[in-house]
Design a protein around this motif. Structure first.
Motif, PDB file in Angstrom:
ATOM      1  N   ARG A  78      15.310 106.762   8.272  1.00 33.82           N
ATOM      2  CA  ARG A  78      14.664 107.976   7.368  1.00 33.82           C
ATOM      3  C   ARG A  78      15.267 108.442   6.351  1.00 33.82           C
ATOM      4  O   ARG A  78      14.873 108.851   5.206  1.00 33.82           O
ATOM      5  N   PRO A  79      16.595 108.902   6.609  1.00 37.80           N
ATOM      6  CA  PRO A  79      17.427 109.599   5.681  1.00 37.80           C
ATOM      7  C   PRO A  79      17.606 108.848   4.285  1.00 37.80           C
ATOM      8  O   PRO A  79      17.621 109.417   3.196  1.00 37.80           O
ATOM      9  N   ARG A  80      17.763 107.472   4.560  1.00 38.86           N
ATOM     10  CA  ARG A  80      17.943 106.802   3.391  1.00 38.86           C
ATOM     11  C   ARG A  80      16.775 106.845   2.447  1.00 38.86           C
ATOM     12  O   ARG A  80      16.540 106.906   1.292  1.00 38.86           O
ATOM     13  N   GLU A  81      15.595 106.421   2.991  1.00 38.98           N
ATOM     14  CA  GLU A  81      14.220 106.713   2.293  1.00 38.98           C
ATOM     15  C   GLU A  81      14.121 108.106   1.561  1.00 38.98           C
ATOM     16  O   GLU A  81      13.650 108.062   0.595  1.00 38.98           O
ATOM     17  N   ASP A  82      14.450 108.972   2.381  1.00 36.50           N
ATOM     18  CA  ASP A  82      14.492 110.369   1.624  1.00 36.50           C
ATOM     19  C   ASP A  82      15.154 110.667   0.634  1.00 36.50           C
ATOM     20  O   ASP A  82      14.766 111.309  -0.418  1.00 36.50           O
ATOM     21  N   LEU A  83      16.398 109.916   0.529  1.00 36.81           N
ATOM     22  CA  LEU A  83      17.563 109.918  -0.736  1.00 36.81           C
ATOM     23  C   LEU A  83      16.754 109.499  -2.039  1.00 36.81           C
ATOM     24  O   LEU A  83      16.888 110.024  -2.944  1.00 36.81           O
ATOM     25  N   GLU A  84      15.941 108.484  -1.674  1.00 34.34           N
ATOM     26  CA  GLU A  84      15.175 107.839  -3.013  1.00 34.34           C
ATOM     27  C   GLU A  84      14.222 108.780  -3.737  1.00 34.34           C
ATOM     28  O   GLU A  84      14.315 108.866  -4.847  1.00 34.34           O
ATOM     29  N   GLN A  85      13.640 109.644  -2.802  1.00 32.83           N
ATOM     30  CA  GLN A  85      12.661 110.685  -3.428  1.00 32.83           C
ATOM     31  C   GLN A  85      13.200 111.978  -3.526  1.00 32.83           C
ATOM     32  O   GLN A  85      12.991 112.772  -4.531  1.00 32.83           O
ATOM     33  N   ASN A  86      14.614 112.196  -2.953  1.00 31.40           N
ATOM     34  CA  ASN A  86      15.300 113.431  -2.978  1.00 31.40           C
ATOM     35  C   ASN A  86      16.850 113.089  -3.082  1.00 31.40           C
ATOM     36  O   ASN A  86      17.520 113.352  -2.260  1.00 31.40           O
ATOM     37  N   PRO A  87      17.182 112.625  -4.565  1.00 32.19           N
ATOM     38  CA  PRO A  87      18.329 112.064  -4.532  1.00 32.19           C
ATOM     39  C   PRO A  87      19.524 113.254  -4.486  1.00 32.19           C
ATOM     40  O   PRO A  87      19.205 114.657  -4.666  1.00 32.19           O
ATOM     41  N   LEU A  88      20.933 112.920  -3.995  1.00 31.17           N
ATOM     42  CA  LEU A  88      21.855 113.965  -3.917  1.00 31.17           C
ATOM     43  C   LEU A  88      22.118 114.613  -5.429  1.00 31.17           C
ATOM     44  O   LEU A  88      21.848 113.921  -6.453  1.00 31.17           O
ATOM     45  N   PRO A  89      22.630 115.724  -5.424  1.00 35.31           N
ATOM     46  CA  PRO A  89      22.986 116.447  -6.786  1.00 35.31           C
ATOM     47  C   PRO A  89      23.884 115.816  -7.389  1.00 35.31           C
ATOM     48  O   PRO A  89      24.648 114.984  -6.596  1.00 35.31           O
ATOM     49  N   ASP A  90      24.080 115.840  -8.824  1.00 36.87           N
ATOM     50  CA  ASP A  90      25.203 114.816  -9.520  1.00 36.87           C
ATOM     51  C   ASP A  90      26.571 115.445  -8.963  1.00 36.87           C
ATOM     52  O   ASP A  90      27.200 114.341  -9.104  1.00 36.87           O
ATOM     53  N   ASP A  91      26.854 116.643  -8.336  1.00 40.50           N
ATOM     54  CA  ASP A  91      28.075 117.073  -7.981  1.00 40.50           C
ATOM     55  C   ASP A  91      28.310 116.689  -6.493  1.00 40.50           C
ATOM     56  O   ASP A  91      29.467 117.009  -5.874  1.00 40.50           O
ATOM     57  N   ALA A  92      27.436 115.903  -5.902  1.00 38.35           N
ATOM     58  CA  ALA A  92      27.554 115.628  -4.485  1.00 38.35           C
ATOM     59  C   ALA A  92      28.834 114.509  -4.425  1.00 38.35           C
ATOM     60  O   ALA A  92      28.947 113.633  -5.461  1.00 38.35           O
ATOM     61  N   TRP A  93      29.512 114.296  -3.089  1.00 41.56           N
ATOM     62  CA  TRP A  93      30.648 113.215  -2.991  1.00 41.56           C
ATOM     63  C   TRP A  93      30.036 112.100  -2.824  1.00 41.56           C
ATOM     64  O   TRP A  93      28.850 111.979  -2.168  1.00 41.56           O
ATOM     65  N   ARG A  94      30.525 111.097  -3.238  1.00 42.05           N
ATOM     66  CA  ARG A  94      29.872 109.660  -3.211  1.00 42.05           C
ATOM     67  C   ARG A  94      30.971 108.712  -2.913  1.00 42.05           C
ATOM     68  O   ARG A  94      32.108 108.863  -3.607  1.00 42.05           O
ATOM     69  N   ALA A  95      31.053 107.831  -2.001  1.00 42.67           N
ATOM     70  CA  ALA A  95      32.030 106.826  -1.818  1.00 42.67           C
ATOM     71  C   ALA A  95      32.066 106.028  -2.928  1.00 42.67           C
ATOM     72  O   ALA A  95      30.993 105.363  -3.307  1.00 42.67           O
TER      73      ALA A  95
END
Length: 124
Positions: free
Chosen positions: A29-46
């Motif tokens: 579910r969290p992945r699907e939620d990310l598509e509709q509510n993406p992380l902010p631009d300053d969030a850490w990404r691998a």
């Protein structure tokens, strides 16, 4: 909570959802939620990496940080060790990530380390 699936991987169950991860991807579910509510631009990404070993050797030469840092690997293998201890004892464990100790279970805590062989010792 430990679940078994035929998809070899690990499922993390938290207060706000669950996420299943394996070498093939990230599911839940969290992945699907990310598509509709993406992380902010300053969030850490691998950073992307298709070959961690090659990235490691490249970073030895360039002195850059690898995609998978020592801190990330420490936390990753800690989760694996805790899972193994939990499976061996057939018990749920409580982990304190700040102190890096298993809480309230001396038998599990004793399995967190072993006596080093000579001449390999830790000081401090």
């Amino acid at each position: 909570e430990i679940k078994t699936f035929s998809r070899n991987g690990v499922m993390f169950i938290g207060e706000r959802g669950r996420i299943f991860v394996n070498r093939g991807g990230v599911y839940s579910r969290p992945r699907e939620d990310l598509e509709q509510n993406p992380l902010p631009d300053d969030a850490w990404r691998a950073p992307a990496s298709l070959d961690h070993m090659a990235n490691f050797f490249q970073c030895v030469a360039t002195r850059e940080q690898p995609v998978s840092t020592v801190e990330v690997q420490h936390r990753t293998i800690t989760a694996c060790h805790l899972t193994n201890i939990s499976l061996q004892l057939e018990q749920k464990l409580t982990w304190d990530p700040e102190q890096e100790v298993i809480v309230g279970n001396s038998e599990a805590q004793a399995r967190q380390s072993r006596m080093p062989r000579t001449p390999y010792t830790l000081e401090g």
